[in-house]
Design an enzyme around this catalytic site. Structure first.
Site, PDB file in Angstrom:
ATOM      1  N   GLY A  95       0.809  -0.956  -0.115  1.00 17.16           N
ATOM      2  CA  GLY A  95      -0.138  -0.144  -0.195  1.00 17.16           C
ATOM      3  C   GLY A  95       0.336   1.222   0.247  1.00 17.16           C
ATOM      4  N   ASP A 137      -1.467  -7.280  -5.480  1.00 17.23           N
ATOM      5  CA  ASP A 137      -2.770  -7.523  -5.074  1.00 17.23           C
ATOM      6  C   ASP A 137      -2.667  -9.231  -3.367  1.00 17.23           C
ATOM      7  OD1 ASP A 137      -5.417  -8.496  -3.369  1.00 17.23           O
ATOM      8  OD2 ASP A 137      -5.951  -8.683  -5.834  1.00 17.23           O
ATOM      9  N   TYR A 161     -15.268  -3.883  11.121  1.00 19.31           N
ATOM     10  CA  TYR A 161     -13.026  -3.191  10.820  1.00 19.31           C
ATOM     11  C   TYR A 161     -12.446  -3.847  11.963  1.00 19.31           C
ATOM     12  CZ  TYR A 161      -9.497   0.661  10.359  1.00 19.31           C
ATOM     13  OH  TYR A 161      -8.336   0.850  11.075  1.00 19.31           O
TER      14      TYR A 161
END
Length: 276
Positions: A12, A69, A167
């Site tokens: 990321g 990914d 989350y």
């Protein structure tokens, strides 16, 4: 230059906190593997693996942009293999990629649930597992290997779960990797730590959440400077910690934090999650 010649695999890293960590390491002359999905510019979410590579090179490092990914085993294996072919090994893994949805149970589609668990938990575990042989080699060569998970301290309080159960479980899954892998890898000389911010951090992703006032946030550089302190510490002794950015900086004598504010002089910041 403590990280000169070291190779960092950062997930990321096309924008935000991951890119800030990459550029801080690049300033030492490190090699940066930018493992992220974005290859085409998006006006709502700026930054691609290629634009990040340019910024890393401008900061003084060598960059390898790889579309990856982290939910997909073959994709991660291919990225790690390419990184090793280019730079000869991996010394540091930064599990930064993350998916967020601050939604209660009725408003969390299972597709979103799967995304958060696929990126946050599976992705962190998979990247760590895949990089492990190279981290072992790094340890044997005395190169001070680290795994850094961008995840919060574990706090089993209802308060941190009730508003967004999915989350919280997904982020705590990353932190459980820190807890377990620190113990598993300690005999190997590989450090595993977590880092989390005290306040909300001004990133493009955060700006997509309605109602967030970016002016009441700190910049990603507070985390990149804190991460640098962790990644340059002794991997044999600094492991199994859940660091908070401002506390860690204070431990190193850095207490003047106004320069990290989006708006200098700000006193009341939006608090981040999971910090009691």
């Amino acid at each position: 230059m403590k990280l000169q010649g070291k190779t960092l695999f950062i997930t990321g890293a096309s924008r935000g906190i991951g890119l800030a960590i990459a550029k801080r390491a690049a300033a030492d002359g490190a090699n940066i593997v930018i493992a992220a999905k974005t290859t085409e510019a998006n006006p709502k979410l700026p930054g691609t693996i290629f634009s990040a590579a340019q910024e890393v090179e401008q900061a003084g490092g060598a960059a390898l942009p790889l579309q990856c990914d982290i939910r997909d085993e073959a994709s991660v294996q291919a990225a790690v293999a390419e990184a090793v072919a280019r730079f000869g090994g991996i010394d540091i893994l930064v599990n930064n990629a993350s998916a967020i949805s601050l939604t209660p149970t009725p408003d969390t589609p299972m597709k979103r649930f799967d995304l958060m668990f696929g990126v946050n938990v599976r992705g962190t575990y998979l990247c760590t597992q895949t990089c492990l042989p190279e981290l072992v080699k790094s340890a044997r060569a005395g190169r001070n290997p680290h795994v850094l998970n961008m995840s919060p301290p574990l706090s089993m309080r209802e308060h941190w779960f009730k508003g967004h159960v999915a989350y919280t479980m997904a982020k705590y899954g990353m932190s459980e990797c820190t807890l377990g892998h620190a113990g598993e890898f300690r005999p190997l000389g590989i450090a595993v730590n977590s880092l989390w911010p005290r306040t909300a951090i001004a990133t493009a992703a955060l700006q997509m959440i309605p109602g967030v006032d970016i002016k009441m946030c700190r910049k990603p550089e507070i985390l990149s400077d804190a991460a640098y302190l962790i990644l340059t510490s002794d991997s044999k002794t600094t492991t199994g910690n859940f660091f908070i950015d401002d506390e860690l900086l204070a431990q190193h004598g850095i207490t003047e934090l106004d320069g990290y504010s989006v708006v200098p002089g700000t006193k009341n910041f939006i608090p981040d999650f999971f910090v009691d």
